[in-house]
Motif scaffolding. Structure first.
Motif, short mmCIF file in Angstrom:
data_model
loop_
_atom_site.label_atom_id
_atom_site.label_comp_id
_atom_site.label_asym_id
_atom_site.label_seq_id
_atom_site.Cartn_x
_atom_site.Cartn_y
_atom_site.Cartn_z
N ILE A 1 -7.71 -55.44 -8.99
CA ILE A 1 -9.00 -55.49 -9.67
C ILE A 1 -8.98 -54.39 -10.73
N ILE A 2 -9.30 -54.77 -11.97
CA ILE A 2 -9.28 -53.80 -13.05
C ILE A 2 -10.62 -53.82 -13.78
N ARG A 3 -10.89 -52.75 -14.48
CA ARG A 3 -12.10 -52.69 -15.30
C ARG A 3 -11.69 -52.99 -16.74
N THR A 4 -12.33 -54.01 -17.31
CA THR A 4 -12.09 -54.39 -18.70
C THR A 4 -13.38 -54.20 -19.49
N GLU A 5 -13.34 -54.58 -20.76
CA GLU A 5 -14.57 -54.49 -21.56
C GLU A 5 -15.63 -55.46 -21.04
N ARG A 6 -15.22 -56.46 -20.27
CA ARG A 6 -16.16 -57.42 -19.68
C ARG A 6 -16.64 -56.97 -18.31
N GLY A 7 -16.10 -55.89 -17.78
CA GLY A 7 -16.47 -55.41 -16.46
C GLY A 7 -15.32 -55.54 -15.48
N LEU A 8 -15.65 -55.55 -14.20
CA LEU A 8 -14.63 -55.66 -13.16
C LEU A 8 -14.03 -57.07 -13.19
N ALA A 9 -12.71 -57.14 -13.25
CA ALA A 9 -12.04 -58.43 -13.36
C ALA A 9 -10.82 -58.48 -12.45
N ILE A 10 -10.39 -59.69 -12.16
CA ILE A 10 -9.17 -59.90 -11.39
C ILE A 10 -8.00 -59.69 -12.35
N SER A 11 -7.10 -58.81 -12.00
CA SER A 11 -5.96 -58.48 -12.85
C SER A 11 -5.18 -59.73 -13.22
N GLY A 12 -4.83 -59.84 -14.50
CA GLY A 12 -4.05 -60.99 -14.97
C GLY A 12 -4.87 -62.22 -15.28
N THR A 13 -6.21 -62.10 -15.19
CA THR A 13 -7.09 -63.23 -15.48
C THR A 13 -8.25 -62.75 -16.33
N ARG A 14 -9.06 -63.69 -16.75
CA ARG A 14 -10.31 -63.35 -17.45
C ARG A 14 -11.50 -63.53 -16.51
N ILE A 15 -11.24 -63.69 -15.24
CA ILE A 15 -12.29 -63.94 -14.26
C ILE A 15 -12.88 -62.60 -13.80
N THR A 16 -14.19 -62.46 -13.99
CA THR A 16 -14.85 -61.24 -13.56
C THR A 16 -15.38 -61.41 -12.14
N LEU A 17 -15.61 -60.29 -11.50
CA LEU A 17 -16.20 -60.34 -10.16
C LEU A 17 -17.63 -60.85 -10.23
N TYR A 18 -18.26 -60.73 -11.40
CA TYR A 18 -19.63 -61.20 -11.55
C TYR A 18 -19.69 -62.72 -11.51
#
Length: 125
Positions: free
Chosen positions: A11-28
């Motif tokens: 799980i990484i923090r991107t400009e979109r928020g918390l996301a699954i690493s290697g994807t554009r899918i956020t935890l939100y």
């Protein structure tokens, strides 16, 4: 921070928020389904991710629920503000467009539509 089998953060923090690493899918996005009371096995099938990625996301959410929920509520508020902004901004434009006459190539279809609307209005009275 959860690590994937190859020792990279799951799980990484991107400009979109918390996301699954290697994807554009956020935890939100996952939280949307959790709040809609979807069972976990159905949530898993909504996204094209591996079981490991899904398990890491759910584990992170479970472990840091209050933090993720707080950020999720902030995301929902921002989305509502953005939606409201664009609705207000586009009101005049939509009203203007609705008053425009149809393009010449659509004139016959427009006339048929108006005739059907008139017929429907006469039947409902």
């Amino acid at each position: 921070m959860l690590l994937s089998p190859d020792n990279k953060p799951a799980i990484i923090r991107t400009e979109r928020g918390l996301a699954i690493s290697g994807t554009r899918i956020t935890l939100y996005q996952i939280m949307d389904y959790i709040h809609a009371n979807y069972p976990r096995h159905l949530i898993r099938h909504q996204f094209y991710i591996t079981d490991e990625q899904f398990d890491a996301a759910m584990s992170y959410i479970d472990t840091h629920y209050e933090e993720v929920e707080s950020e999720y509520q902030t995301v929902l508020l921002q989305a509502e503000e953005i939606r409201h902004y664009w609705e207000e901004r586009n009101k005049e434009r939509i009203a203007y467009i609705s008053k425009l006459p149809p393009k010449p190539e659509y004139a016959s279809a427009w006339q048929k539509l108006q005739a059907r609307k008139a017929k429907r209005a006469a039947i409902s009275q």
